[in-house]
Write an enzyme that holds these catalytic residues in place. Structure first.
Site, PDB file in Angstrom:
ATOM      1  N   HIS A  16       8.157  -5.753  -5.713  1.00  0.00           N
ATOM      2  CA  HIS A  16       8.678  -4.383  -5.599  1.00  0.00           C
ATOM      3  C   HIS A  16       9.329  -4.079  -4.253  1.00  0.00           C
ATOM      4  CE1 HIS A  16       5.270  -2.125  -3.482  1.00  0.00           C
ATOM      5  NE2 HIS A  16       4.697  -3.286  -3.727  1.00  0.00           N
TER       6      HIS A  16
ATOM      7  N   THR B 262      -3.346 -14.199 -18.926  1.00  0.00           N
ATOM      8  CA  THR B 262      -2.022 -14.202 -19.572  1.00  0.00           C
ATOM      9  C   THR B 262      -0.985 -13.683 -18.587  1.00  0.00           C
ATOM     10  OG1 THR B 262      -3.100 -13.810 -21.678  1.00  0.00           O
ATOM     11  CG2 THR B 262      -0.728 -13.363 -21.581  1.00  0.00           C
TER      12      THR B 262
ATOM     13  N   CYS C 140       0.014   2.473   2.755  1.00  0.00           N
ATOM     14  CA  CYS C 140      -1.387   2.404   2.354  1.00  0.00           C
ATOM     15  C   CYS C 140      -2.276   3.241   3.265  1.00  0.00           C
ATOM     16  CB  CYS C 140      -1.879   0.960   2.401  1.00  0.00           C
ATOM     17  SG  CYS C 140      -0.716  -0.181   1.695  1.00  0.00           S
TER      18      CYS C 140
ATOM     19  N   SER D 193       6.339 -10.419  -2.764  1.00  0.00           N
ATOM     20  CA  SER D 193       6.035  -9.265  -3.615  1.00  0.00           C
ATOM     21  C   SER D 193       7.325  -8.758  -4.236  1.00  0.00           C
ATOM     22  CB  SER D 193       5.381  -8.163  -2.773  1.00  0.00           C
ATOM     23  OG  SER D 193       5.262  -6.988  -3.543  1.00  0.00           O
TER      24      SER D 193
ATOM     25  N   GLY E 204       1.757  -8.651  -3.836  1.00  0.00           N
ATOM     26  CA  GLY E 204       1.501  -9.248  -2.527  1.00  0.00           C
ATOM     27  C   GLY E 204       0.023  -9.231  -2.170  1.00  0.00           C
TER      28      GLY E 204
ATOM     29  N   ASN F 144       5.369  -5.333   8.455  1.00  0.00           N
ATOM     30  CA  ASN F 144       5.809  -4.244   7.590  1.00  0.00           C
ATOM     31  C   ASN F 144       5.968  -2.922   8.334  1.00  0.00           C
ATOM     32  OD1 ASN F 144       2.913  -4.963   7.503  1.00  0.00           O
ATOM     33  ND2 ASN F 144       2.697  -2.959   6.554  1.00  0.00           N
TER      34      ASN F 144
ATOM     35  N   GLN G  79       7.798  -8.863   3.697  1.00  0.00           N
ATOM     36  CA  GLN G  79       8.863  -8.076   4.339  1.00  0.00           C
ATOM     37  C   GLN G  79       9.949  -8.964   4.935  1.00  0.00           C
ATOM     38  OE1 GLN G  79       9.080  -4.860   4.028  1.00  0.00           O
ATOM     39  NE2 GLN G  79       7.003  -4.279   3.442  1.00  0.00           N
TER      40      GLN G  79
HETATM   41  N1  PLP Z   1       2.031  -7.668   2.707  1.00  0.00           N
HETATM   42  C1  PLP Z   1       2.944  -6.906   3.314  1.00  0.00           C
HETATM   43  C2  PLP Z   1       3.529  -7.358   4.602  1.00  0.00           C
HETATM   44  C3  PLP Z   1       3.340  -5.698   2.734  1.00  0.00           C
HETATM   45  O1  PLP Z   1       4.245  -4.935   3.344  1.00  0.00           O
HETATM   46  C4  PLP Z   1       2.752  -5.308   1.517  1.00  0.00           C
HETATM   47  C5  PLP Z   1       3.073  -4.005   0.900  1.00  0.00           C
HETATM   48  O2  PLP Z   1       3.230  -3.010   1.579  1.00  0.00           O
HETATM   49  C6  PLP Z   1       1.814  -6.163   0.919  1.00  0.00           C
HETATM   50  C7  PLP Z   1       1.478  -7.338   1.538  1.00  0.00           C
HETATM   51  C8  PLP Z   1       1.151  -5.813  -0.386  1.00  0.00           C
HETATM   52  O3  PLP Z   1       2.043  -6.055  -1.459  1.00  0.00           O
HETATM   53  P1  PLP Z   1       1.810  -5.356  -2.873  1.00  0.00           P
HETATM   54  O4  PLP Z   1       2.157  -3.914  -2.691  1.00  0.00           O
HETATM   55  O5  PLP Z   1       2.759  -6.076  -3.773  1.00  0.00           O
HETATM   56  O6  PLP Z   1       0.401  -5.567  -3.249  1.00  0.00           O
END
Ligand code: PLP
Length: 391
Positions: free
Chosen positions: A205, A241, A329, A203, A73, A155, A183
């Protein structure tokens, strides 16, 4: 010891067994080839990659040739924001980014980067419910940004922005519209077939694929310039790649998420509401952030007056419940969440807020366990916070 309860799905999710099964052949002998190679190994990998593009496209109502795989993401957000600014500069237009104060750092930091490159950013505030004011957004479109970026669901709070209206206004003003749907996708129905987004971030994961794979859906290739440079892969928009196994995993996870979204959305909303009721019964002055707004069903962000989030998270962990404070984060930092601050939540309450996020594996028993341990944790942490003279 009882199995720990994982309530941090907005941070990441376990890889779903079906997804692992789908991706494994692309790591092993049968299909490990470079998808740009013309021989049979390359062709096998290419077939998997292109099938994955189709699956992601179908899941979000786009076309396969609009799906650009990224490392996640964060990269997709950067490509959308910085790539749009660079495309504007190429056309002799200002590198201006319009976005909101509650975006993920991947968008906000990318917008700041555009400023460093000589561009401008306009960051719209939100109301107490976490919502962008549509009229304010429309007025800002008159200043003709290179891109307008508003996340589909937050998020930290789950608050859903009125994306259909914002995208339509943006489209009407001729401004490319980007939405971070990390999200949102899989949590409630979203489709580009009915929404005028130019760019959409996904994203892997967060939906049962591994970390390190994501996608930017690009519906107008002229709207973005590549931000990394190399070979001509992925239409030249994202050279390098391709992560074939990751793309296959994202394709499978996206297909599952789209097929299950209606039932999963209702199931998660029900669990989230039970959780909210249970927590509030235990802590009468609990604040649910964004409570009055439409929200993604998997996130519940609660503020506990007189208790520090870090201590609550530690005691919850000791009691077998994994949660987080705001976004993963920013864990470890003592700054209050920028999202809650933008919503006007006072600093002490923002620092006393924790996020519970539910996912595919979450059960009623998980919710009941949290409801059972929460009062004890709050009592302990409130005493501790009072002793330390904080809160
Ligand atoms: N955007 C949002 C709203 C997210 O919640 C997150 C991850 O917490 C991201 C972007 C970033 O995604 P990634 O962890 O795949 O870099």
């Amino acid at each position: 010891m009882t199995t720990p309860v994982y309530l941090d799905h907005a941070a990441t999710t376990p890889v779903r067994p079906e997804v692992l099964d789908a991706m494994l052949p692309y790591l092993g002998l049968s299909a490990f080839g470079n998808p740009s190679s013309a021989h049979r190994f390359g062709r096998a990998a290419r077939a998997g990659l292109e099938q994955a593009r189709k699956e992601v496209a179908l899941a979000v109502g786009a076309e396969p040739n609009q799906v650009v795989f990224t490392s996640g993401g964060t990269e997709a957000d950067n490509l959308a924001i910085v790539g749009s600014a660079l495309a504007a500069r190429e056309k002799g237009q200002p590198m201006r980014v319009l976005t909101t104060a509650v975006e993920h750092k991947a968008v906000l930091a990318a917008a700041h980067h555009v400023v460093k490159l000589g561009g401008e950013e306009e960051i719209l505030g939100v109301g107490p419910d976490g919502l962008v004011e549509v009229d304010e957004f429309v007025a800002a479109l008159h200043r003709l940004p290179a891109v307008a970026s508003v996340m589909w669901a937050n998020n930290e709070t789950g608050v859903r922005q009125p994306i259909d209206r914002l995208a339509e206004a943006s489209c009407g003003a001729g401004v490319p519209f980007h939405s971070d749907a990390v999200q949102a996708f899989g949590k409630f129905p979203i489709s580009l077939a009915t929404t005028s987004c130019t760019l959409l971030t996904l994203s892997g994961h967060k939906i049962g694929a591994p970390k390190g794979i994501g996608a930017l859906v690009v519906r107008d290739r002229k709207a973005v310039e590549a931000i990394i440079h190399g070979g001509g892969q992925q239409f030249g928009i994202r050279p390098g790649t391709e992560n074939v196994a990751g793309a296959v995993a994202l394709g499978r996870a996206a297909t599952l998420a789209a097929a299950e979204v209606a039932t999963e959305s209702a199931r998660l909303a029900d669990l989230r509401d039970r959780l909210a009721t249970g927590l509030r019964a235990a802590v009468s002055d609990l604040v649910i952030h964004g409570e009055r707004a439409a929200r993604a069903p998997h996130v519940l962000n609660v503020g506990v007056p007189g208790a520090e989030a870090e201590a609550m998270l530690m005691h919850l962990d000791l009691a077998g419940v994994a949660a987080s404070g705001g976004s993963a984060c920013t864990t470890g930092s003592v700054e209050p969440s920028h999202v809650l601050v933008a919503m006007g939540v006072d600093r002490a309450l923002a620092l006393g807020s924790v996020r519970f996020s539910l996912g595919h594996e979450t059960t009623e028993a998980d919710v009941a366990r949290l409801v059972a341990v929460f009062p004890g944790v709050v009592t302990k942490v409130r005493q501790l916070t009072a002793t330390l003279g904080r809160g």
